[in-house]
Design an enzyme around this catalytic site. Structure first.
Site, PDB file in Angstrom:
ATOM      1  CE  LYS A  87      -3.769   1.924   2.844  1.00  0.00           C
ATOM      2  NZ  LYS A  87      -4.550   1.730   4.084  1.00  0.00           N
TER       3      LYS A  87
ATOM      4  CB  SER B 132      -7.919   3.644   3.336  1.00  0.00           C
ATOM      5  OG  SER B 132      -7.059   3.025   4.254  1.00  0.00           O
TER       6      SER B 132
ATOM      7  CB  SER C 164      -7.985   0.776   6.218  1.00  0.00           C
ATOM      8  OG  SER C 164      -8.692   1.970   6.428  1.00  0.00           O
TER       9      SER C 164
END
Lengths: 129, 486, 496
Positions: C81, C156, C180
């Site tokens: 990420k 997210s 997330s």
């Protein structure tokens, strides 16, 4: 594996609690904003973000709604409950005073938007920013 | 109506550590810009702080030295504000649970003259807390440059109560604080290197009034004399304003050393909303009894306490102790000396005059004076020299040469005296014969002496010393001459 | 090489590499090719550094040739990420303010993977600064759900979940502050785990909310999550919140324990009327499955559950408003060209650099900390947080081993559906948030598909530092079904 000790809900140190109360700087009498209105100009200043008039209007409305939802919190009884400042109640996490190799100037200034003489350039600073 | 000033001082002191407060990047003064940083100092995405134990230790030591209360638990908070020299745009500091509370700093005001001790008073402290320093801004015509070398170094902020009442007191406070902290190896407190900085909060009120007047913060006083001048100016400014019927505005003002005035800092009218909250990345510290005990063991005596002890136990004069107690190594040197001689006065005099002079000569001009540890004469050897003089083995005159030789060679007085055969001659028979010899060719001096010119006898001493190859006991020579002339 | 390879588990891939049926470089090339074909439609990748992947793969092959393989992760392409620092790689946090930023250092969790021989393939898309539940807040482009490209992958860590689900990398790391990792795992039909707070170092994770953030793995099956967790968890002296615990071999422990004889707690507050019918049905059926596997199902109560949202959004935004202050146009971020003076520089750089959700949260966070409001909001929220933690402590103290709930009240919604209603977006985090507030470990794994073919996630919450038992319970459940390593439907892909 070391046994995990769940964080104490009440601090074991009586004197510590007493001292906290004695030195509480923030007054307990503060309450949630009744109407949930944010002084958006003031807060945008704290956050150093330039908001457009449209943004101010949109955000004010949205944040008012969100703060209204937060009112739930004011109804619950939290007397005698210690705040959880940290996820785990651990003390004395520190390191010995030993220095390590610093980062090279090149690496340090790798992403600098403006530099001169190996320093960051900013518009002239007069007093407060 | 008479007015009095009330002053509170906030002094930031840079702790002497090898690495920074929250990361292990090194720090030392005078490095090339931005060469003493790392990702944590730079506040890059993803970095985290870690407490420096030595900084905590030194802070507690400072607190104990100044009679503060050390609480069981202390923690760190974020002080949120934006400024180009602050990488995270929050400073890690201590808000409601600092490392030290209360305490006091003993100050000494100027005495009637240099030889007399002035009045003493203890100025109350509010707290001492441990935080990090910011970077350095340098201003140019059209822009400013930022150097983050200094960012993240450990600072203690020592906050006094509004318990000072004149610029002289403020000056004395800074001197005392500096001396104590240097004594205890906590900081070098060199204001020129930014290791000690002082801001003042000054207000003025009618004499006898208890309520404090509107306070004004004064910044940018970058030397001890600036602090004195700046405070003096501000007190006058406020008093004049009040007498004119003007109101004092609560604000921050900047001392301009060149113009000799304080000026309002535009934009600082509103108090900052720092939004303090406990830092989630740092864990609180629990200060154990063991830790406190181990720190307490290291505490040196405070300079003033030491001074009082020397004046009382050894009967040393005030001015002498002021010098001795200004530097820990000097005091320790003295204490070692008096283990080996009973003549504390003589030892002290040698130290504050001759030893210091020689140490001064060791370093180049402009450089820091050589440390006491570099003295060619050890404390024991100095004591030895004093004892030789007191025993009459050598004269004070001869001692000067012996001293110089001792400093150069590092040898003891006894060894040098022996080797060079410098024992003074205290044989009354030999001295008498030397005197008689000297008197022979100096009738003029004899006549002058008899005529009442006491000093004329000195002209005779020279020849006697020459005859005795400098070794005649000068006191005995004088006695013998006087006796013979009669 | 068939498409199957992209849906194999890490162990299966390691076996292929070990038996030299395929080289690490061939494997990397395969992922690179698949990504360039599919990702323009999916938007999971912000950056695809082919050279970096091939370099890593080459080194891995060299090690294997010398018989010096570093283990099961050696040569396996993993995505990161774009909030996890890797030296010389971009670290945009899906924000314009870090558009050209390159990190001069590597995060500890990432370094651990590097040391295990992993190959890094992809800086993955996310909601800007990890603030969001749909990946629509990315300043660059939204990511799409491989099961239905008209829908969000969750947030997210939407890019990480989409990339793993679509077979664009073998597994990935994400971060979880309020769900997330777990919520996108649920929406994309894969496994996502948030470790106990402090188990995995946060050094190198661009901070959103310091007391809530954790780095965690995405995998197509429980085994993969276990392998990754084992690699990334370590004590780190650079992170003061890092816990000193003995290393656990989560992979080896998977088949121990399971669900037999375990007490599974089902909190009544997590099954409100508002949740999707199909979600409820799937999760209830899963709980029955747990019972069939030998677990004792116990109804419990976590009474302060519904306070989670205000508590979370006060604490998280407060911490974020402070953590994001460093993005100021001064040292390494975007700097506005329009600034007339230093003050202007801050205001404009940040206005230009941050997206609306980030701005909203910074404003809210600054407000709740500001003078006059600290007590009523922040301090109060921290106190209620204690009450929320106590709820869990009481449940575990009463003998519960694992708590089972839905991960999300609904399946993946359509892009654009909630963008203008932030409060509604926040409310969808209701099941995952409490876990972050209490610092507990939790994971989401697939437990069914809706009638429309969308994945549904089962959310399992464990005791502090009890990942071993949490993973083995999940493993037992997974084994009883057939949802592991599933190939997504790619519905509506022709539209993009």
């Amino acid at each position: 594996m070391r046994a995990y000790k769940p964080p104490p809900c009440r601090r074991a140190l009586k004197s510590h609690r007493k001292n906290l109360k004695a030195r509480a700087i923030h007054k307990e009498s503060e309450t949630m904003s009744q109407s949930g209105n944010i002084d958006i100009d003031y807060v945008a200043k704290l956050a150093r973000i330039a908001l457009t008039p449209e943004e101010k209007e949109t955000f004010s409305g949205q944040l008012k709604q969100i703060l209204g939802y937060f009112e739930k919190l004011s109804q619950i009884d939290v007397s005698g409950v210690e705040p959880s400042a940290h996820a785990n109640a651990v003390y004395n996490v520190w390191r010995e005073d030993v220095s390590a190799e610093p980062m090279s100037v090149e690496k340090a200034l790798l992403n600098a938007p403006a530099k001169r003489d190996n320093q960051i350039v900013v518009p002239k600073v007069v007093d407060d920013a | 109506m008479e007015y009095e000033a009330v002053i509170g001082l906030e002094v930031h002191v840079q702790l002497r550590t090898k690495s920074k407060m929250f990361t292990d990047a090194p720090y030392y003064f005078g490095a090339e810009p931005n060469t003493l940083t790392d990702p944590v100092v730079w506040a890059l995405p993803g970095v985290l702080p870690v407490l420096n134990f030595e900084a905590i230790r030194k802070s507690i030591k400072a607190g104990m030295l100044l009679n503060c209360d050390i609480p069981e638990v202390a923690k760190w908070d974020r002080k949120n504000y934006f400024y180009p020299d602050s990488p995270k745009n929050y400073q890690l500091s201590q808000y409601d649970q600092p490392l030290c509370l209360n305490g006091g700093v003993e100050i000494e005001l100027a005495g009637a003259d240099r030889a007399s001790m002035g009045a003493h008073r203890t100025v109350k402290l509010t707290r001492i807390h441990l935080e990090e320093d910011v970077g350095k801004l340098t201003h140019f015509a059209n822009d400013s440059l930022v150097d983050f070398n200094r960012a993240g170094t450990p600072l203690i902020e020592i906050v006094s109560e509004p318990d000072l009442f004149s610029a002289d007191e403020a000056f004395a406070y800074l001197c005392s604080l500096r001396d104590s902290l240097v004594f205890a190896d906590i900081s070098d407190c060199d204001m020129e290197k930014g290791q000690m900085r002082c801001d003042a909060n000054i207000s003025v009120r009618p004499k006898g009034e208890h309520k404090l007047g509107v306070k004004v913060e004064i910044k940018n006083m970058n030397s001890m004399s600036s602090v004195k001048a700046g405070i003096e100016y501000e007190i006058r400014r406020q008093t004049d304003a009040i007498l004119k019927g003007q109101k004092i505005v609560q604000e921050t003002r900047r001392w301009d050393a060149e113009l000799g005035i304080t000026q309002s800092m535009r934009g600082k009218e509103n108090a900052h909303d720092y939004r303090y909250f406990p830092d989630p990345d740092l864990m609180p510290v629990m200060i154990s009894q063991e830790l406190k005990a181990s720190i307490r063991k290291e505490l040196p005596a405070l300079p003033f306490d030491l001074q009082r002890k020397y004046m009382q136990d050894y009967g040393l004069p005030y001015s002498c102790t002021s010098v001795l107690c200004h530097e820990r190594e000097l005091a320790e040197y003295f204490e070692e000396c008096v283990k080996h001689t009973k003549n504390a006065h003589a030892a002290a005099n040698y130290i504050v005059n001759d030893i210091l002079r020689e140490l001064g000569a060791l370093s180049a001009s402009g450089e820091r004076r050589a440390a006491v540890s570099q003295s060619g004469i050890s404390a024991k050897n100095l004591a030895g020299l004093v004892n030789e003089i007191d025993a009459g083995v050598i004269s004070k005159q001869m001692a000067k040469d012996v001293f110089a030789e001792m400093f150069k060679s590092g040898r003891s007085a006894a060894a040098i005296i022996e080797e060079k055969g410098l024992r003074q001659n205290s044989d009354s028979g030999e001295i008498e014969s030397f005197c008689l010899e000297a008197l022979k060719g100096n009738q003029k001096a004899i006549d002058e002496f008899k005529a009442g010119n006491v000093k004329a006898i000195n002209a005779l001493v020279g020849p006697v010393m020459k005859l005795s190859k400098g070794k005649a006991n000068p006191a005995m020579v004088l006695e013998t001459l006087k006796k013979l002339i009669k | 090489m068939t498409e199957d390879i992209f849906f194999k588990s890490i162990r299966e891939l390691a076996a292929l590499l070990g038996s030299k049926e395929i080289s690490a470089q061939e494997l990397a090339k395969a992922y690179i090719a698949r990504t360039s074909k599919l990702d323009p439609k999916l938007g999971a990748f912000l950056f695809a550094d082919e050279a970096l992947a091939l370099e890593g793969a080459k080194r891995s092959d060299a090690r294997r040739a010398r018989n010096e393989s570093l283990g099961v992760l050696d040569g396996i392409p993993l995505g990161l990420k774009d909030v996890l620092a890797l030296e010389n790689q971009p670290l945009t946090c899906a924000s314009k303010i870090l558009e050209n930023y390159k990190s001069p250092y590597t995060a500890t969790s990432v370094k651990n993977l590097e040391d295990a021989g992993a190959v890094f393939w992809g800086r993955l898309n996310l909601d800007e600064f990890a603030m969001g539940s749909s990946c629509e807040n990315s300043a660059y482009k939204p990511a799409r759900n491989p099961w239905d490209l008209e829908r969000i992958p969750g947030g997210s860590s939407g890019g990480s979940a989409a990339a793993v689900a679509a077979g664009l990398c073998a597994a990935a790391l994400g971060s979880d502050t309020g769900g997330s990792i777990r919520q996108p795992a649920s929406h994309c039909g894969i496994v996502g785990l948030k470790p106990t707070y402090g188990l995995v170092s946060r050094y190198g994770l661009a901070a959103f909310a310091s007391s809530l953030d954790q780095v965690g793995p995405f995998g197509r099956c429980v085994e993969d999550a276990a392998i990754l967790l084992g690699a990334i968890s370590s004590y780190d002296r650079k992170d003061s919140t890092s816990l000193k615990v003995q290393k656990t071999d989560y992979l080896a422990a998977l088949s121990e324990g399971g669900l037999k004889g375990k007490k599974v707690g089902v909190p009544k507050e997590y099954f409100p009327t508002g949740i999707d019918k199909e979600v409820r049905a799937a999760v209830e059926k899963s709980i029955e499955t747990c019972a069939k596997l030998g677990a004792e199902i116990v109804e419990i109560s976590l009474p302060h559950t519904e306070l989670a949202i205000p508590v979370y959004y006060i604490i998280a935004t407060a911490e974020a408003s402070s953590n994001l202050a460093r993005y100021d146009g001064i040292r390494y971020t975007h700097r506005s060209a329009e600034a007339s003076d230093i003050t202007d520089l801050y205001y404009k750089s940040r206005a230009e650099g941050f997206g609306p959700e980030v701005k909203r949260r910074i404003i809210l966070g600054s407000y709740v900390l500001s003078s006059g409001y600290y007590d009523a909001y922040y301090l109060r929220a921290q106190k209620v947080r204690t009450l929320i933690r106590r709820d869990f402590e009481n449940a575990f103290a009463a003998g519960v081993d694992v708590i089972a709930t839905p991960t999300s009240p609904t399946c993946a919604f359509k892009l654009g559906e909630k963008v203008s209603d932030p409060l509604s977006m926040y409310l969808s985090d209701i099941f995952t948030i409490n876990v972050n507030l209490a610092g507990l470990p939790a994971l989401s794994l697939p437990c069914g598909l809706s009638g429309g073919g969308l994945p549904i996630g089962l959310h399992l919450i464990g005791k502090p530092l009890d990942e071993k038992n949490l993973l083995s319970a999940a493993y037992a459940f997974e084994k009883s079904g057939n949802l592991a390593c599933a190939k997504p439907a790619f519905a509506n892909i022709e539209k993009f």
